[in-house]
Design a protein around this motif. Structure first.
Motif, PDB file in Angstrom:
ATOM      1  N   GLU A 128       0.845  -1.189   0.000  1.00  0.00           N
ATOM      2  CA  GLU A 128       0.000   0.000   0.000  1.00  0.00           C
ATOM      3  C   GLU A 128       0.883   1.242   0.000  1.00  0.00           C
ATOM      4  N   VAL A 129       0.565   2.172  -0.881  1.00  0.00           N
ATOM      5  CA  VAL A 129       1.346   3.398  -1.018  1.00  0.00           C
ATOM      6  C   VAL A 129       0.432   4.586  -0.760  1.00  0.00           C
ATOM      7  N   THR A 130       0.895   5.469   0.134  1.00  0.00           N
ATOM      8  CA  THR A 130       0.181   6.718   0.411  1.00  0.00           C
ATOM      9  C   THR A 130       1.100   7.877   0.066  1.00  0.00           C
ATOM     10  N   PRO A 131       0.872   8.554  -1.074  1.00  0.00           N
ATOM     11  CA  PRO A 131       1.707   9.700  -1.450  1.00  0.00           C
ATOM     12  C   PRO A 131       1.331  10.932  -0.630  1.00  0.00           C
ATOM     13  N   PRO A 132       2.022  12.053  -0.810  1.00  0.00           N
ATOM     14  CA  PRO A 132       1.696  13.267  -0.042  1.00  0.00           C
ATOM     15  C   PRO A 132       0.264  13.748  -0.246  1.00  0.00           C
ATOM     16  N   SER A 133      -0.354  13.408  -1.380  1.00  0.00           N
ATOM     17  CA  SER A 133      -1.736  13.839  -1.615  1.00  0.00           C
ATOM     18  C   SER A 133      -2.722  13.164  -0.676  1.00  0.00           C
ATOM     19  N   GLY A 134      -2.332  12.018  -0.089  1.00  0.00           N
ATOM     20  CA  GLY A 134      -3.204  11.314   0.842  1.00  0.00           C
ATOM     21  C   GLY A 134      -3.994  10.180   0.231  1.00  0.00           C
ATOM     22  N   SER A 135      -4.009  10.035  -1.077  1.00  0.00           N
ATOM     23  CA  SER A 135      -4.747   8.948  -1.719  1.00  0.00           C
ATOM     24  C   SER A 135      -4.029   7.621  -1.478  1.00  0.00           C
ATOM     25  N   LEU A 136      -4.799   6.561  -1.323  1.00  0.00           N
ATOM     26  CA  LEU A 136      -4.252   5.241  -1.047  1.00  0.00           C
ATOM     27  C   LEU A 136      -4.273   4.394  -2.310  1.00  0.00           C
ATOM     28  N   MET A 137      -3.136   3.769  -2.611  1.00  0.00           N
ATOM     29  CA  MET A 137      -3.026   2.888  -3.771  1.00  0.00           C
ATOM     30  C   MET A 137      -2.462   1.548  -3.324  1.00  0.00           C
ATOM     31  N   ARG A 138      -2.905   0.493  -3.980  1.00  0.00           N
ATOM     32  CA  ARG A 138      -2.457  -0.860  -3.664  1.00  0.00           C
ATOM     33  C   ARG A 138      -1.813  -1.477  -4.902  1.00  0.00           C
ATOM     34  N   PHE A 139      -0.695  -2.162  -4.693  1.00  0.00           N
ATOM     35  CA  PHE A 139       0.033  -2.800  -5.781  1.00  0.00           C
ATOM     36  C   PHE A 139       0.302  -4.253  -5.405  1.00  0.00           C
ATOM     37  N   ASN A 140       0.012  -5.150  -6.329  1.00  0.00           N
ATOM     38  CA  ASN A 140       0.337  -6.554  -6.138  1.00  0.00           C
ATOM     39  C   ASN A 140       1.795  -6.793  -6.513  1.00  0.00           C
ATOM     40  N   VAL A 141       2.469  -7.634  -5.754  1.00  0.00           N
ATOM     41  CA  VAL A 141       3.887  -7.918  -5.956  1.00  0.00           C
ATOM     42  C   VAL A 141       4.041  -9.380  -6.357  1.00  0.00           C
ATOM     43  N   GLU A 142       4.780  -9.611  -7.428  1.00  0.00           N
ATOM     44  CA  GLU A 142       5.019 -10.976  -7.878  1.00  0.00           C
ATOM     45  C   GLU A 142       5.874 -11.731  -6.860  1.00  0.00           C
ATOM     46  N   PRO A 143       5.643 -13.010  -6.670  1.00  0.00           N
ATOM     47  CA  PRO A 143       6.403 -13.772  -5.657  1.00  0.00           C
ATOM     48  C   PRO A 143       7.904 -13.808  -5.919  1.00  0.00           C
ATOM     49  N   GLN A 144       8.311 -13.736  -7.184  1.00  0.00           N
ATOM     50  CA  GLN A 144       9.734 -13.813  -7.502  1.00  0.00           C
ATOM     51  C   GLN A 144      10.405 -12.442  -7.576  1.00  0.00           C
ATOM     52  N   SER A 145       9.694 -11.386  -7.230  1.00  0.00           N
ATOM     53  CA  SER A 145      10.254 -10.034  -7.334  1.00  0.00           C
ATOM     54  C   SER A 145      11.390  -9.837  -6.334  1.00  0.00           C
ATOM     55  N   LYS A 146      12.426  -9.161  -6.785  1.00  0.00           N
ATOM     56  CA  LYS A 146      13.565  -8.849  -5.915  1.00  0.00           C
ATOM     57  C   LYS A 146      13.484  -7.455  -5.316  1.00  0.00           C
ATOM     58  N   GLU A 147      12.615  -6.599  -5.878  1.00  0.00           N
ATOM     59  CA  GLU A 147      12.463  -5.248  -5.365  1.00  0.00           C
ATOM     60  C   GLU A 147      11.138  -4.676  -5.839  1.00  0.00           C
ATOM     61  N   PHE A 148      10.753  -3.609  -5.185  1.00  0.00           N
ATOM     62  CA  PHE A 148       9.547  -2.877  -5.584  1.00  0.00           C
ATOM     63  C   PHE A 148       9.962  -1.461  -5.946  1.00  0.00           C
ATOM     64  N   ARG A 149       9.540  -1.001  -7.136  1.00  0.00           N
ATOM     65  CA  ARG A 149       9.896   0.334  -7.621  1.00  0.00           C
ATOM     66  C   ARG A 149       8.626   1.159  -7.783  1.00  0.00           C
ATOM     67  N   TYR A 150       8.643   2.319  -7.177  1.00  0.00           N
ATOM     68  CA  TYR A 150       7.511   3.246  -7.287  1.00  0.00           C
ATOM     69  C   TYR A 150       8.008   4.487  -8.018  1.00  0.00           C
ATOM     70  N   THR A 151       7.399   4.797  -9.165  1.00  0.00           N
ATOM     71  CA  THR A 151       7.924   5.840 -10.042  1.00  0.00           C
ATOM     72  C   THR A 151       7.121   7.139 -10.027  1.00  0.00           C
ATOM     73  N   ASP A 152       5.913   7.127  -9.473  1.00  0.00           N
ATOM     74  CA  ASP A 152       5.077   8.328  -9.499  1.00  0.00           C
ATOM     75  C   ASP A 152       5.456   9.255  -8.337  1.00  0.00           C
ATOM     76  N   THR A 153       6.646   9.846  -8.433  1.00  0.00           N
ATOM     77  CA  THR A 153       7.171  10.696  -7.354  1.00  0.00           C
ATOM     78  C   THR A 153       7.258  12.149  -7.810  1.00  0.00           C
ATOM     79  N   HIS A 154       6.236  12.635  -8.481  1.00  0.00           N
ATOM     80  CA  HIS A 154       6.268  13.998  -8.998  1.00  0.00           C
ATOM     81  C   HIS A 154       5.970  15.031  -7.913  1.00  0.00           C
ATOM     82  N   GLN A 155       5.350  14.606  -6.820  1.00  0.00           N
ATOM     83  CA  GLN A 155       5.087  15.504  -5.713  1.00  0.00           C
ATOM     84  C   GLN A 155       6.222  15.441  -4.703  1.00  0.00           C
ATOM     85  N   VAL A 156       6.434  16.529  -3.972  1.00  0.00           N
ATOM     86  CA  VAL A 156       7.383  16.515  -2.863  1.00  0.00           C
ATOM     87  C   VAL A 156       6.615  16.291  -1.573  1.00  0.00           C
ATOM     88  N   GLY A 157       7.255  15.651  -0.620  1.00  0.00           N
ATOM     89  CA  GLY A 157       6.622  15.329   0.643  1.00  0.00           C
ATOM     90  C   GLY A 157       7.021  13.945   1.098  1.00  0.00           C
TER      91      GLY A 157
END
Length: 747
Positions: free
Chosen positions: A603-632
């Motif tokens: 679950e990701v909560t950006p500075p705007s306060g909206s909640l987003m959920r992302f499913n992660v593959e079992p074989q994933s080695k990392e999670f990358r979040y790219t929507d970082t256009h806001q500061v906070g």
């Protein structure tokens, strides 16, 4: 050279009028013989030649004036731009800089507002059937970006969306987009192609300019790039400069948290840096907020021109966990995007410490760790920076060691192989292990456990147990040296009696010839044997105290130095900085799983306060979040794992965006040497730029100036060669004197 009104060149035929008039006025006078004046023939011929020279000069000058007037009226232009703006079908690429620096206020108006207005002017000049594409240096990605379209309304809508978002908090990079736009323009079939770059010409935005210099500006051109180079040469690059006189600005360029101990109740400080981008000194105050509450304010700081000033704000947090902080500048200046800087702090409610003994006694005083426990946690039932847990050696088999920061092993007998392996892994992963000697410590057994852990348990192999009872002429040893450079020991160097009062009756001797890589913190007198030794192992630290922490082997637990030294040593071992995770706007935030089973959902909560959920593959080695256009502050909750984990990241504007340094036009010209390059200095009105692209540089003023000079020069020549008044009046006869040769004849 081209002509805007070539029909006026026919007026150059008027240049034949002066020769015609010259021929008409050239009438020969009748010859009348006059004997007494025949001797003036030489003077007459001389005057005639001068008049002929004057007349020829005036005729040529008048012809030139008429020709120059005709050329000036034809509107001559000169341009390096090979394709002219307007007329036939065109393809236009617009690269719009919407980086953070475009939010600067110049002459009361944001730069980005000028940039959007300039882009609308360009779109307004397009004709039906022209292709146009829009690029933005940073910010939200739109599918229409970078795609040519003949429907100009779509591009206007895209521009309106970008304008509504305003300048971003990200760092802009022009060169990759310029290269991409030029490549697409080179593939266009339109006879006219243009690239408009709308920017404030900040130096950091042109990073990589030298690496992407045009082949024409290099010493050699690769043969395979020759054709591409020729196609690119026909594309004019128009740089629209949106930077004017910037308003004075101060920026928060840095904000980091420093702490001796990342534990609640222990003072910590925010170290910040203010940068003055203007050419005059500025006076500013900064405030520090944690979890929305102001915890401190800096004094008024005087920041020198184009310089930086550091500052500190000390505060204390009363609870552990994750905290969100922010530094704010008081007042307004030339840019708002750099007046705030965010940070995060993750601290513990108390340092988790495990004290391991062989067995618990009914009377606590009889435990080997009694004095150590009192030194580590002197206040019972109240909040304290250290939280101790008493364990037995048998409980180590099932106890998860990862929940402890430090483990004290006090007078233990031999440990089983699984426990030895757990302790070695604990140290390798960053744990701190402190061995305390006593009656149960057997050097041979301990060396065997150390070998089993491949040297990862002890700082130095043990030698033997040394006792003052069997030493001739000695009843004890005294601590006579300590490492004054060590952060945990240095505060106890003065007075020397503070540590020299420690008496040791019995201790475990270490192999002094195998101390490579280890650091001795305390030494005894006599042979100078080490009493306290430290060594870095993997990501962790191991220590060995050669005597006990009870009163059978030493008076150390009874000395005033014992409790503060043990607490200071624990703070040092648990130390480091408070956990801080930070990133820059526009760059991805990465959470590595480090070989662990990844969570099923994040679950990701950006500075705007909206909640987003992302499913992660079992074989994933990392999670990358790219929507970082806001500061906070961005919050991440890792769910469906062994236990939910929360992580936070502070995302800020790139500090390089606060640098107002502007790139010189000559630098851009050198990088694009050989390619058509136009600089538009007035983004509010691009009409002159469009006129130049249509017609090139007008030479009409130059030719009309030559006409004016020609007329002045014609008047000057005419007056210079005209006979003076005294020469025009007839001379009296008596003024002509006969020569000596004629005198007898006249007499």
């Amino acid at each position: 050279m081209t002509f805007g009104a070539a029909a006026f060149l026919l007026a150059a035929l008027a240049a034949i009028i002066p020769p015609i008039l010259h021929m008409i006025n050239r009438q020969r006078a009748k010859q009348l013989p006059f004997s007494t004046l025949r001797f003036l023939k030489v003077s007459v011929q001389k005057t005639r030649r001068r008049r002929q020279i004057r007349d020829i000069f005036l005729m040529l000058l008048r012809m030139a004036v008429l020709i120059l007037i005709a050329i000036g009226l034809a509107r001559p232009t000169l341009s390096k731009v090979r394709s002219l703006f307007g007329g036939s079908e065109a393809a236009v690429a617009i690269v719009l800089d919407n980086s953070a620096s475009m939010g600067w206020i110049d002459e009361g108006r944001p730069r980005f507002e000028l940039a959007v207005a300039a882009a609308n002017q360009i779109l307004g000049e397009l004709q039906a059937g022209d292709e146009v594409a829009l690029w933005a240096t940073c910010g939200q990605s739109y599918p229409e970006l970078g795609k040519f379209d003949r429907q100009h309304d779509k591009v206007r809508q895209l521009l309106a969306q970008i304008a509504q978002q305003g300048p971003t908090f990200e760092r802009g990079s022009l060169m990759p987009l310029i290269i991409q736009a030029r490549e697409q323009l080179a593939q266009s079939q339109a006879p006219q192609r243009y690239l408009f770059v709308i920017t404030d010409n900040q130096s950091v935005a042109w990073e990589g300019l030298e690496e992407n210099r045009s082949p024409a500006s290099r010493d050699t051109t690769p043969p395979e790039n020759g054709r591409e180079d020729r196609r690119l040469r026909d594309i004019p690059i128009v740089v629209v400069d949106c930077q004017r006189t910037p308003r004075p600005n101060v920026a928060v360029r840095k904000a980091t948290v420093q702490s001796v101990l990342p534990v609640a109740g222990v003072p910590m400080k925010v170290v910040l840096e203010l940068f003055n981008a203007s050419s005059v000194p500025r006076h500013r105050v900064a405030e520090v907020y944690v979890d929305g509450i102001k915890v401190g304010t800096t004094p008024e700081l005087t920041i020198p021109p184009e310089g930086a000033v550091p500052a500190e704000v000390v505060f204390t947090l009363d609870r552990g966990g994750i905290h969100q902080g922010e530094v704010r500048l008081v007042g307004e200046d030339g840019a708002r995007f750099d007046d705030r800087r965010f940070f995060t702090i993750e601290i513990e409610a108390a340092i988790p410490v495990a004290v391991v003994i062989n067995e618990r006694r009914e009377i606590a005083y009889l435990n080997d760790s009694f004095y150590l426990e009192k030194a580590l946690e002197p206040i019972e039932g109240q909040n304290w920076a250290i939280k101790t847990s008493l364990l037995t050696s048998n409980e180590l088999t099932t106890e998860p060691l990862s929940k402890y920061r430090i483990i004290y092993l006090v007078n233990l007998h031999s440990l089983e192989a699984p426990v030895v392996e757990k302790l070695a892994t604990f140290v390798q992963n960053g744990g701190r292990l402190v061995w305390v000697a006593g009656e149960e410590v057997d050097p041979t057994t301990y060396n065997g456990m150390n070998e089993m852990a491949k040297g990862g348990l002890l700082p130095v192999p043990l030698d033997s147990v040394r006792s003052a009872e069997i030493e001739e002429g000695r009843d004890s040893w005294r601590v006579n040296w300590l490492d004054v450079q060590h952060p945990a020991i240095s505060g106890f160097a003065e007075p020397p009696a503070l540590y020299q009062s420690i008496l040791v009756y019995k201790y475990v001797r270490l192999k002094a010839d195998e101390t490579d890589g280890a650091r001795v913190l305390l030494r005894l007198d006599g042979d100078g044997d080490p009493l306290l030794v430290e060594k870095q192992v993997g990501q962790g630290i191991v220590l060995f105290l050669g005597t006990s922490v009870h009163v059978e082997w030493t008076n150390f637990p009874l000395r005033p130095i014992f409790a503060p030294l043990m607490a200071r040593l624990a703070f040092y071992l648990a130390g480091g900085e408070a956990t801080q995770s930070a990133g820059l706007a526009g760059q991805p935030l990465v959470i590595p799983f480090l070989g662990q089973i990844p969570p099923g959902v994040i679950e990701v909560t950006p500075p705007s306060g909206s909640l987003m959920r992302f499913n992660v593959e079992p074989q994933s080695k990392e999670f990358r979040y790219t929507d970082t256009h806001q500061v906070g502050v961005y919050q991440f909750r890792l769910l469906a794992s062994v236990r939910p984990v929360q992580k936070v990241f502070a995302v800020n504007v790139d500090p390089d965006e606060t640098d107002p340094t502007k790139i010189e036009n000559t630098t851009i010209e050198e990088a694009f040497s050989g390619f058509p390059l136009v600089f538009a200095e007035n983004p509010e009105d691009l009409s002159q730029t469009f006129d130049f692209l249509r017609h090139g540089k007008s030479l009409a003023e130059f030719f009309l100036t030559l006409v004016l000079l020609g007329l002045v020069f014609e008047t000057f020549i005419s007056n210079w060669f005209s006979p003076r008044d005294e020469e025009k009046r007839p001379r009296p006869l008596e003024s002509y004197r006969p020569t000596r040769r004629l005198a007898p004849q006249l007499g």
